[in-house]
Design a protein around this motif. Structure first.
Motif, PDB file in Angstrom:
ATOM      1  N   LYS A 208       0.832  -1.213   0.000  1.00  0.00           N
ATOM      2  CA  LYS A 208       0.000   0.000   0.000  1.00  0.00           C
ATOM      3  C   LYS A 208       0.863   1.257   0.000  1.00  0.00           C
ATOM      4  O   LYS A 208       0.359   2.363  -0.091  1.00  0.00           O
ATOM      5  CB  LYS A 208      -0.900   0.034   1.253  1.00  0.00           C
ATOM      6  N   ARG A 209       2.166   1.108   0.194  1.00  0.00           N
ATOM      7  CA  ARG A 209       3.039   2.274   0.334  1.00  0.00           C
ATOM      8  C   ARG A 209       3.275   2.951  -1.011  1.00  0.00           C
ATOM      9  O   ARG A 209       3.946   2.435  -1.880  1.00  0.00           O
ATOM     10  CB  ARG A 209       4.380   1.832   0.922  1.00  0.00           C
ATOM     11  N   ARG A 210       2.665   4.099  -1.167  1.00  0.00           N
ATOM     12  CA  ARG A 210       2.927   4.931  -2.346  1.00  0.00           C
ATOM     13  C   ARG A 210       2.628   6.366  -1.968  1.00  0.00           C
ATOM     14  O   ARG A 210       1.907   6.623  -1.002  1.00  0.00           O
ATOM     15  CB  ARG A 210       2.079   4.503  -3.547  1.00  0.00           C
ATOM     16  N   MET A 211       3.177   7.299  -2.717  1.00  0.00           N
ATOM     17  CA  MET A 211       2.879   8.701  -2.455  1.00  0.00           C
ATOM     18  C   MET A 211       1.468   9.012  -2.938  1.00  0.00           C
ATOM     19  O   MET A 211       1.158   8.782  -4.110  1.00  0.00           O
ATOM     20  CB  MET A 211       3.877   9.618  -3.178  1.00  0.00           C
ATOM     21  N   VAL A 212       0.651   9.525  -2.043  1.00  0.00           N
ATOM     22  CA  VAL A 212      -0.703   9.950  -2.397  1.00  0.00           C
ATOM     23  C   VAL A 212      -0.712  11.478  -2.359  1.00  0.00           C
ATOM     24  O   VAL A 212      -0.278  12.087  -1.384  1.00  0.00           O
ATOM     25  CB  VAL A 212      -1.735   9.342  -1.419  1.00  0.00           C
ATOM     26  N   ARG A 213      -1.210  12.069  -3.444  1.00  0.00           N
ATOM     27  CA  ARG A 213      -1.100  13.533  -3.593  1.00  0.00           C
ATOM     28  C   ARG A 213      -2.455  14.228  -3.663  1.00  0.00           C
ATOM     29  O   ARG A 213      -2.561  15.331  -4.192  1.00  0.00           O
ATOM     30  CB  ARG A 213      -0.245  13.839  -4.829  1.00  0.00           C
ATOM     31  N   HIS A 214      -3.480  13.568  -3.111  1.00  0.00           N
ATOM     32  CA  HIS A 214      -4.797  14.214  -3.027  1.00  0.00           C
ATOM     33  C   HIS A 214      -5.570  13.529  -1.903  1.00  0.00           C
ATOM     34  O   HIS A 214      -5.491  12.308  -1.758  1.00  0.00           O
ATOM     35  CB  HIS A 214      -5.543  14.073  -4.359  1.00  0.00           C
TER      36      HIS A 214
ATOM     37  N   PRO B 201      -5.751  19.045  -6.278  1.00  0.00           N
ATOM     38  CA  PRO B 201      -5.027  19.816  -5.256  1.00  0.00           C
ATOM     39  C   PRO B 201      -4.335  18.890  -4.265  1.00  0.00           C
ATOM     40  O   PRO B 201      -4.958  17.943  -3.785  1.00  0.00           O
ATOM     41  CB  PRO B 201      -6.121  20.619  -4.558  1.00  0.00           C
ATOM     42  N   TRP B 202      -3.084  19.153  -4.037  1.00  0.00           N
ATOM     43  CA  TRP B 202      -2.300  18.284  -3.147  1.00  0.00           C
ATOM     44  C   TRP B 202      -2.208  18.911  -1.753  1.00  0.00           C
ATOM     45  O   TRP B 202      -2.893  18.493  -0.811  1.00  0.00           O
ATOM     46  CB  TRP B 202      -0.914  18.072  -3.762  1.00  0.00           C
ATOM     47  N   LEU B 203      -1.369  19.919  -1.615  1.00  0.00           N
ATOM     48  CA  LEU B 203      -1.073  20.421  -0.274  1.00  0.00           C
ATOM     49  C   LEU B 203      -2.316  20.951   0.429  1.00  0.00           C
ATOM     50  O   LEU B 203      -2.523  20.706   1.625  1.00  0.00           O
ATOM     51  CB  LEU B 203       0.003  21.501  -0.326  1.00  0.00           C
TER      52      LEU B 203
ATOM     53  N   GLY C   6       2.063  11.684   1.504  1.00  0.00           N
ATOM     54  CA  GLY C   6       2.878  12.087   0.350  1.00  0.00           C
ATOM     55  C   GLY C   6       4.083  12.856   0.846  1.00  0.00           C
ATOM     56  O   GLY C   6       4.156  13.242   2.026  1.00  0.00           O
ATOM     57  N   LEU C   7       5.020  13.083  -0.045  1.00  0.00           N
ATOM     58  CA  LEU C   7       6.258  13.759   0.355  1.00  0.00           C
ATOM     59  C   LEU C   7       6.703  14.705  -0.733  1.00  0.00           C
ATOM     60  O   LEU C   7       6.710  14.348  -1.909  1.00  0.00           O
ATOM     61  CB  LEU C   7       7.352  12.703   0.578  1.00  0.00           C
ATOM     62  N   THR C   8       7.049  15.896  -0.352  1.00  0.00           N
ATOM     63  CA  THR C   8       7.681  16.803  -1.299  1.00  0.00           C
ATOM     64  C   THR C   8       8.917  17.436  -0.661  1.00  0.00           C
ATOM     65  O   THR C   8       8.938  17.676   0.551  1.00  0.00           O
ATOM     66  CB  THR C   8       6.707  17.895  -1.795  1.00  0.00           C
ATOM     67  N   GLY C   9       9.915  17.661  -1.480  1.00  0.00           N
ATOM     68  CA  GLY C   9      11.041  18.454  -1.029  1.00  0.00           C
ATOM     69  C   GLY C   9      10.586  19.906  -0.879  1.00  0.00           C
ATOM     70  O   GLY C   9       9.533  20.287  -1.405  1.00  0.00           O
ATOM     71  N   VAL C  10      11.353  20.675  -0.141  1.00  0.00           N
ATOM     72  CA  VAL C  10      11.005  22.087   0.061  1.00  0.00           C
ATOM     73  C   VAL C  10      12.171  22.908  -0.471  1.00  0.00           C
ATOM     74  O   VAL C  10      13.247  22.933   0.128  1.00  0.00           O
ATOM     75  CB  VAL C  10      10.743  22.392   1.553  1.00  0.00           C
TER      76      VAL C  10
ATOM     77  N   GLY D 123      -4.791  12.421 -11.841  1.00  0.00           N
ATOM     78  CA  GLY D 123      -3.937  13.377 -12.556  1.00  0.00           C
ATOM     79  C   GLY D 123      -2.483  13.196 -12.165  1.00  0.00           C
ATOM     80  O   GLY D 123      -1.583  13.126 -13.007  1.00  0.00           O
ATOM     81  N   TRP D 124      -2.257  13.085 -10.864  1.00  0.00           N
ATOM     82  CA  TRP D 124      -0.892  12.875 -10.368  1.00  0.00           C
ATOM     83  C   TRP D 124      -0.382  11.489 -10.758  1.00  0.00           C
ATOM     84  O   TRP D 124       0.758  11.343 -11.182  1.00  0.00           O
ATOM     85  CB  TRP D 124      -0.862  13.013  -8.849  1.00  0.00           C
ATOM     86  N   SER D 125      -1.261  10.492 -10.605  1.00  0.00           N
ATOM     87  CA  SER D 125      -0.827   9.123 -10.894  1.00  0.00           C
ATOM     88  C   SER D 125      -0.385   8.984 -12.342  1.00  0.00           C
ATOM     89  O   SER D 125       0.524   8.214 -12.655  1.00  0.00           O
ATOM     90  CB  SER D 125      -1.970   8.141 -10.633  1.00  0.00           C
TER      91      SER D 125
ATOM     92  N   VAL E 252       1.190  11.025 -14.116  1.00  0.00           N
ATOM     93  CA  VAL E 252       2.518  11.578 -14.429  1.00  0.00           C
ATOM     94  C   VAL E 252       3.621  11.105 -13.487  1.00  0.00           C
ATOM     95  O   VAL E 252       4.797  11.325 -13.755  1.00  0.00           O
ATOM     96  CB  VAL E 252       2.502  13.128 -14.412  1.00  0.00           C
ATOM     97  N   THR E 253       3.242  10.482 -12.369  1.00  0.00           N
ATOM     98  CA  THR E 253       4.295  10.093 -11.427  1.00  0.00           C
ATOM     99  C   THR E 253       5.228   9.058 -12.072  1.00  0.00           C
ATOM    100  O   THR E 253       4.791   8.151 -12.765  1.00  0.00           O
ATOM    101  CB  THR E 253       3.717   9.566 -10.102  1.00  0.00           C
ATOM    102  N   SER E 254       6.511   9.256 -11.825  1.00  0.00           N
ATOM    103  CA  SER E 254       7.500   8.381 -12.472  1.00  0.00           C
ATOM    104  C   SER E 254       7.281   6.930 -12.107  1.00  0.00           C
ATOM    105  O   SER E 254       7.634   6.023 -12.855  1.00  0.00           O
ATOM    106  CB  SER E 254       8.917   8.781 -12.073  1.00  0.00           C
ATOM    107  N   ARG E 255       6.703   6.710 -10.937  1.00  0.00           N
ATOM    108  CA  ARG E 255       6.440   5.345 -10.488  1.00  0.00           C
ATOM    109  C   ARG E 255       5.558   4.591 -11.498  1.00  0.00           C
ATOM    110  O   ARG E 255       5.695   3.383 -11.668  1.00  0.00           O
ATOM    111  CB  ARG E 255       5.741   5.462  -9.141  1.00  0.00           C
ATOM    112  N   ARG E 256       4.638   5.321 -12.167  1.00  0.00           N
ATOM    113  CA  ARG E 256       3.756   4.690 -13.148  1.00  0.00           C
ATOM    114  C   ARG E 256       4.375   4.659 -14.543  1.00  0.00           C
ATOM    115  O   ARG E 256       4.004   3.844 -15.374  1.00  0.00           O
ATOM    116  CB  ARG E 256       2.424   5.466 -13.232  1.00  0.00           C
TER     117      ARG E 256
ATOM    118  N   PRO F 251       9.723   1.712 -15.134  1.00  0.00           N
ATOM    119  CA  PRO F 251       9.784   0.455 -14.378  1.00  0.00           C
ATOM    120  C   PRO F 251      10.675   0.602 -13.146  1.00  0.00           C
ATOM    121  O   PRO F 251      11.566   1.467 -13.130  1.00  0.00           O
ATOM    122  CB  PRO F 251      10.404  -0.528 -15.370  1.00  0.00           C
ATOM    123  N   ARG F 252      10.428  -0.209 -12.127  1.00  0.00           N
ATOM    124  CA  ARG F 252      11.343  -0.239 -10.981  1.00  0.00           C
ATOM    125  C   ARG F 252      12.670  -0.816 -11.444  1.00  0.00           C
ATOM    126  O   ARG F 252      12.701  -1.747 -12.250  1.00  0.00           O
ATOM    127  CB  ARG F 252      10.781  -1.128  -9.867  1.00  0.00           C
ATOM    128  N   ARG F 253      13.760  -0.273 -10.948  1.00  0.00           N
ATOM    129  CA  ARG F 253      15.078  -0.804 -11.296  1.00  0.00           C
ATOM    130  C   ARG F 253      15.174  -2.256 -10.872  1.00  0.00           C
ATOM    131  O   ARG F 253      14.707  -2.613  -9.795  1.00  0.00           O
ATOM    132  CB  ARG F 253      16.186  -0.078 -10.527  1.00  0.00           C
TER     133      ARG F 253
END
Ligand SMILES: Cc1cc2nc3c(=O)[nH]c(=O)nc-3n(C[C@H](O)[C@H](O)[C@H](O)COP(=O)(O)O)c2cc1C
Length: 204
Positions: free
Chosen positions: A9-15, A76-78, A142-146, A180-182, A184-188, A191-193
């Motif tokens: 279940k671990r993935r970044m959720v942005r909404h 909207p994420w944040l 979710g996680l974003t750099g600042v 929308g996020w899903s 474009v997210t690189s995870r989708r 492929p995983r290395r």
């Protein structure tokens, strides 16, 4: 929740849905930082938990002004997240700890040459605790750099001391679809290395 159940279940959720998260739940999630490892038990991790709507809106505004957290065609994420956690580190905790007598006795009387910045390693460990603890509570994160200018603006607006570095912003809430996020997210899109883990010798 068992780890093997939680992990997929671990993935970044942005909404997130507009539902509150109780204070007790947030306390359990952020309380996991006390179980996070830290170099020399320096405990340099610091969390700033922001739940008041106006304060969260302020963070969203500052981050959006840096131009990339919520492009128009994505959910909207944040501003949708009930909880913002600024994950920070205080580097001086590490220098202070590693110049204590017991450490110096192990290291020839002087502070170690840091192989890598352990304060960022430990901040990463704290992030991981939050991401997993949120899922364990039936929520999402979710996680974003600042980025630099935003970090400085947040520092000023929220009274973050100069000797504390803002490492990342973790958002937590009740998950809502984020197609929308899903999309474009690189995870989708990537492929995983396959070569992240090697055995016995780097080149086999
Ligand atoms: C240090 C770090 C910074 C990240 N910064 C961002 C970011 O600024 N914006 C974003 O959308 N995702 C960010 N992410 C999330 C990654 O894009 C995400 O973890 C990766 O695409 C894998 O997807 P998953 O976590 O859903 O498996 C960041 C992740 C890490 C660990």
């Amino acid at each position: 929740m068992e780890f093997q159940e939680l992990l997929p279940k671990r993935r970044m959720v942005r909404h997130y849905a507009p539902e509150p998260v109780s204070r007790e739940t947030i306390e359990r999630i952020v309380g996991t930082v006390r179980r996070a490892p830290s170099a020399g038990y320096s405990q340099g991790q610091r969390l700033l938990v922001v739940t008041e709507p106006e304060r969260r809106a302020k963070i969203a505004r500052i981050m959006d002004e840096s131009g990339w957290t919520t492009p128009d065609d994505r959910e909207p994420w944040l501003e949708s997240a009930a909880v913002h956690v600024l994950v920070c580190t205080r580097e001086d905790d590490y220098h202070e700890r590693y110049t204590q007598e017991d450490k110096l006795a192990q290291t020839g009387g002087k502070e170690i040459d840091w192989p890598v910045p352990f304060w960022f390693v430990d901040a990463g460990a704290a992030v991981m605790m939050l991401l997993l603890a949120a899922i364990d509570e039936g929520l999402a994160a979710g996680l974003t750099g600042v980025e630099g200018a935003a970090a400085e603006e947040i520092r000023a607006a929220f009274g973050v001391p100069d000797d504390v570095t803002i490492v990342a912003l973790v958002t937590i809430g009740v998950p809502a679809p984020d197609p929308g996020w899903s999309a474009v997210t690189s995870r989708r899109t990537k492929p995983r290395r396959a070569d992240s883990v090697r055995w016995e010798h780097w080149t086999g």
